[in-house]
Design a protein around this motif. Structure first.
Motif, PDB file in Angstrom:
ATOM      1  N   ARG A  45       1.157   0.452 -17.229  1.00 16.09           N
ATOM      2  CA  ARG A  45       0.686   0.359 -15.844  1.00 16.09           C
ATOM      3  C   ARG A  45      -0.687  -0.272 -15.850  1.00 16.09           C
ATOM      4  O   ARG A  45      -1.402  -0.252 -16.856  1.00 16.09           O
ATOM      5  CB  ARG A  45       0.654   1.714 -15.161  1.00 16.09           C
ATOM      6  N   PHE A  46      -1.043  -0.825 -14.688  1.00 17.86           N
ATOM      7  CA  PHE A  46      -2.412  -1.281 -14.519  1.00 17.86           C
ATOM      8  C   PHE A  46      -2.793  -1.289 -13.058  1.00 17.86           C
ATOM      9  O   PHE A  46      -1.947  -1.369 -12.175  1.00 17.86           O
ATOM     10  CB  PHE A  46      -2.677  -2.627 -15.211  1.00 17.86           C
ATOM     11  N   VAL A  47      -4.090  -1.162 -12.851  1.00 17.05           N
ATOM     12  CA  VAL A  47      -4.703  -1.190 -11.527  1.00 17.05           C
ATOM     13  C   VAL A  47      -5.748  -2.291 -11.573  1.00 17.05           C
ATOM     14  O   VAL A  47      -6.568  -2.326 -12.488  1.00 17.05           O
ATOM     15  CB  VAL A  47      -5.371   0.165 -11.198  1.00 17.05           C
ATOM     16  N   VAL A  97       2.356  -1.572 -11.297  1.00 14.06           N
ATOM     17  CA  VAL A  97       1.073  -2.196 -10.997  1.00 14.06           C
ATOM     18  C   VAL A  97       0.658  -1.932  -9.551  1.00 14.06           C
ATOM     19  O   VAL A  97       1.495  -1.902  -8.649  1.00 14.06           O
ATOM     20  CB  VAL A  97       1.117  -3.721 -11.280  1.00 14.06           C
ATOM     21  N   HIS A  98      -0.637  -1.707  -9.382  1.00 17.51           N
ATOM     22  CA  HIS A  98      -1.205  -1.584  -8.042  1.00 17.51           C
ATOM     23  C   HIS A  98      -2.396  -2.528  -7.968  1.00 17.51           C
ATOM     24  O   HIS A  98      -3.269  -2.512  -8.837  1.00 17.51           O
ATOM     25  CB  HIS A  98      -1.675  -0.156  -7.758  1.00 17.51           C
ATOM     26  N   VAL A  99      -2.409  -3.363  -6.943  1.00 18.82           N
ATOM     27  CA  VAL A  99      -3.527  -4.273  -6.717  1.00 18.82           C
ATOM     28  C   VAL A  99      -4.166  -3.898  -5.386  1.00 18.82           C
ATOM     29  O   VAL A  99      -3.497  -3.874  -4.361  1.00 18.82           O
ATOM     30  CB  VAL A  99      -3.065  -5.747  -6.691  1.00 18.82           C
ATOM     31  N   TYR A 100      -5.451  -3.586  -5.448  1.00 16.70           N
ATOM     32  CA  TYR A 100      -6.169  -3.261  -4.210  1.00 16.70           C
ATOM     33  C   TYR A 100      -7.069  -4.440  -3.863  1.00 16.70           C
ATOM     34  O   TYR A 100      -7.605  -5.117  -4.735  1.00 16.70           O
ATOM     35  CB  TYR A 100      -6.984  -1.971  -4.353  1.00 16.70           C
ATOM     36  N   ASN A 107      10.196   5.802  -3.133  1.00 23.65           N
ATOM     37  CA  ASN A 107      11.659   5.726  -3.090  1.00 23.65           C
ATOM     38  C   ASN A 107      12.159   4.531  -3.904  1.00 23.65           C
ATOM     39  O   ASN A 107      13.127   4.648  -4.662  1.00 23.65           O
ATOM     40  CB  ASN A 107      12.150   5.619  -1.643  1.00 23.65           C
ATOM     41  N   ALA A 108      11.511   3.403  -3.749  1.00 15.83           N
ATOM     42  CA  ALA A 108      11.904   2.211  -4.502  1.00 15.83           C
ATOM     43  C   ALA A 108      11.689   2.411  -5.996  1.00 15.83           C
ATOM     44  O   ALA A 108      12.467   1.924  -6.819  1.00 15.83           O
ATOM     45  CB  ALA A 108      11.126   0.999  -4.008  1.00 15.83           C
ATOM     46  N   LEU A 109      10.648   3.149  -6.358  1.00 13.88           N
ATOM     47  CA  LEU A 109      10.374   3.419  -7.768  1.00 13.88           C
ATOM     48  C   LEU A 109      11.522   4.195  -8.409  1.00 13.88           C
ATOM     49  O   LEU A 109      11.863   3.953  -9.569  1.00 13.88           O
ATOM     50  CB  LEU A 109       9.061   4.179  -7.923  1.00 13.88           C
ATOM     51  N   SER A 110      12.131   5.082  -7.662  1.00 14.82           N
ATOM     52  CA  SER A 110      13.284   5.821  -8.185  1.00 14.82           C
ATOM     53  C   SER A 110      14.401   4.864  -8.589  1.00 14.82           C
ATOM     54  O   SER A 110      15.025   5.038  -9.641  1.00 14.82           O
ATOM     55  CB  SER A 110      13.809   6.813  -7.149  1.00 14.82           C
ATOM     56  N   ILE A 133      10.750  -5.116 -16.178  1.00 15.63           N
ATOM     57  CA  ILE A 133      10.714  -4.920 -14.736  1.00 15.63           C
ATOM     58  C   ILE A 133       9.251  -4.765 -14.323  1.00 15.63           C
ATOM     59  O   ILE A 133       8.538  -3.920 -14.864  1.00 15.63           O
ATOM     60  CB  ILE A 133      11.487  -3.645 -14.319  1.00 15.63           C
ATOM     61  N   LEU A 134       8.808  -5.575 -13.361  1.00  8.47           N
ATOM     62  CA  LEU A 134       7.475  -5.452 -12.791  1.00  8.47           C
ATOM     63  C   LEU A 134       7.621  -4.751 -11.453  1.00  8.47           C
ATOM     64  O   LEU A 134       8.341  -5.233 -10.569  1.00  8.47           O
ATOM     65  CB  LEU A 134       6.843  -6.837 -12.596  1.00  8.47           C
ATOM     66  N   PHE A 135       6.952  -3.605 -11.316  1.00  6.00           N
ATOM     67  CA  PHE A 135       7.066  -2.830 -10.083  1.00  6.00           C
ATOM     68  C   PHE A 135       5.695  -2.698  -9.422  1.00  6.00           C
ATOM     69  O   PHE A 135       4.881  -1.889  -9.834  1.00  6.00           O
ATOM     70  CB  PHE A 135       7.642  -1.439 -10.364  1.00  6.00           C
ATOM     71  N   PRO A 136       5.430  -3.509  -8.387  1.00  8.81           N
ATOM     72  CA  PRO A 136       4.184  -3.347  -7.637  1.00  8.81           C
ATOM     73  C   PRO A 136       4.316  -2.167  -6.673  1.00  8.81           C
ATOM     74  O   PRO A 136       5.371  -1.956  -6.079  1.00  8.81           O
ATOM     75  CB  PRO A 136       4.029  -4.669  -6.891  1.00  8.81           C
ATOM     76  N   THR A 137       3.251  -1.407  -6.533  1.00  3.14           N
ATOM     77  CA  THR A 137       3.290  -0.251  -5.642  1.00  3.14           C
ATOM     78  C   THR A 137       2.042  -0.178  -4.775  1.00  3.14           C
ATOM     79  O   THR A 137       0.964  -0.603  -5.187  1.00  3.14           O
ATOM     80  CB  THR A 137       3.444   1.068  -6.428  1.00  3.14           C
ATOM     81  N   ASP A 138       2.216   0.376  -3.589  1.00  2.03           N
ATOM     82  CA  ASP A 138       1.081   0.676  -2.720  1.00  2.03           C
ATOM     83  C   ASP A 138       0.958   2.194  -2.543  1.00  2.03           C
ATOM     84  O   ASP A 138       0.207   2.665  -1.712  1.00  2.03           O
ATOM     85  CB  ASP A 138       1.209  -0.027  -1.364  1.00  2.03           C
TER      86      ASP A 138
END
Length: 94
Positions: free
Chosen positions: A81-83, A35-38, A16-19, A4-9
């Protein structure tokens, strides 16, 4: 293995979606990647690197998110995880 790939901001909605993502990955005994991409603004002409500041803040927020993830994962479920800085659509497509 199911992944599962979970992008987050790091927003409340993302939390909530992460739960739900955690619940699902626990059910399938899979692997979760958070993963978070800035988006870096590039050169601003200042002495302070905006990119370095944004990365530092993103890494700090990711650490808090990962603390939450670790406490909720079932035995046998793996995660990483990665940023990264860049264009989110290009980074996530890799």
């Amino acid at each position: 293995m199911k992944k599962i790939l979970f992008p987050t901001d790091f927003s409340k909605n993302a939390d909530n979606a992460l739960s739900y993502a955690i619940e699902y990955v626990n059910q399938i005994k899979g692997h979760l990647t958070v993963v978070h991409v800035y988006e870096s603004p590039g050169s601003t002409g200042s002495y302070v690197s905006v990119d370095a500041y944004m990365r530092k803040e993103a890494v700090k927020q990711m650490a808090g998110t990962i603390r939450k993830v670790q406490t909720k994962l079932a035995k046998g479920v793996t995660f990483d995880r990665f940023v990264k800085g860049g264009e989110p659509v290009h980074i996530l497509a890799k």
